[in-house]
Motif scaffolding. Sequence first.
Motif: not given
Length: 249
Positions: A21, A24, A36, A53, A56-57
């Motif tokens: 987090k 990002v 990414r 994860t 999600e990202y």
Amino acid sequence: MEDKKFALLIDADNTSSKYIKTIVDEITNLGVPTYRRIYGDWTSPNLQGWKDTLLEYSITPMQQYGYTTGKNSTDSAMIIDAMDILYAGNVDGFCLVSSDSDFTKLAMRLREAGKTVIGMGKQQTPRPFVTACNQFKYLDLLSKEAQEEKKATVKKTTKKATPADGKKKTNQKLVDSICKIIEANSNDDGWMYAAKVGKLLQKKYPDFDCRNYGYKKFALLLEGLGFETRKEPGVDDPNACEVYVKIKE
């Protein structure tokens, strides 16, 4: 102004998934991560935290088997991809996430090509890699700050938002550097635009970030270090404030 496009490349072998987090959030504050990618041997159970994860990202895992013992094939794959992206000419900069000094030469090469290079890693990152980047973000410091801020919000404290004395990392080297910048660039009255001070300071120290010292804004850090500041209406936007700084006599 159009946002800068970045290639976000993460060394999974050398970076914990708990920082995702923070990674990002930091890169999106600077521009748009159009690439990414994350590199590692995804057959290894050590990367299970990352696997949870990635979706999600929206990060693409790049598989790299460790063919040879003692050699980091992940680093090689990430370096090759970075150069391919560079020659494709689709980005303005790169964000290299690792605490490994093996990426020092890559960062230097990307900067030679005129690209902005943002490094992210832990405080133990070797100095050569840090200084090879335009900016370097310490993930462990920024992540800790975010956790403390979250705790303060939950407690709904009414205490003034200034760092505790124990968290102030004020040091004479930083004060001396700021003084030299002001002395060399201020007007006849000794005042200088604070944002320019910050920009010149970061050119000298790529890992400089006021949040590393417990302050959310550079102007607050300057005041905490004992410098005199003043605010004036913005030239382009009178509703905005421009901060100026001066060495206290």
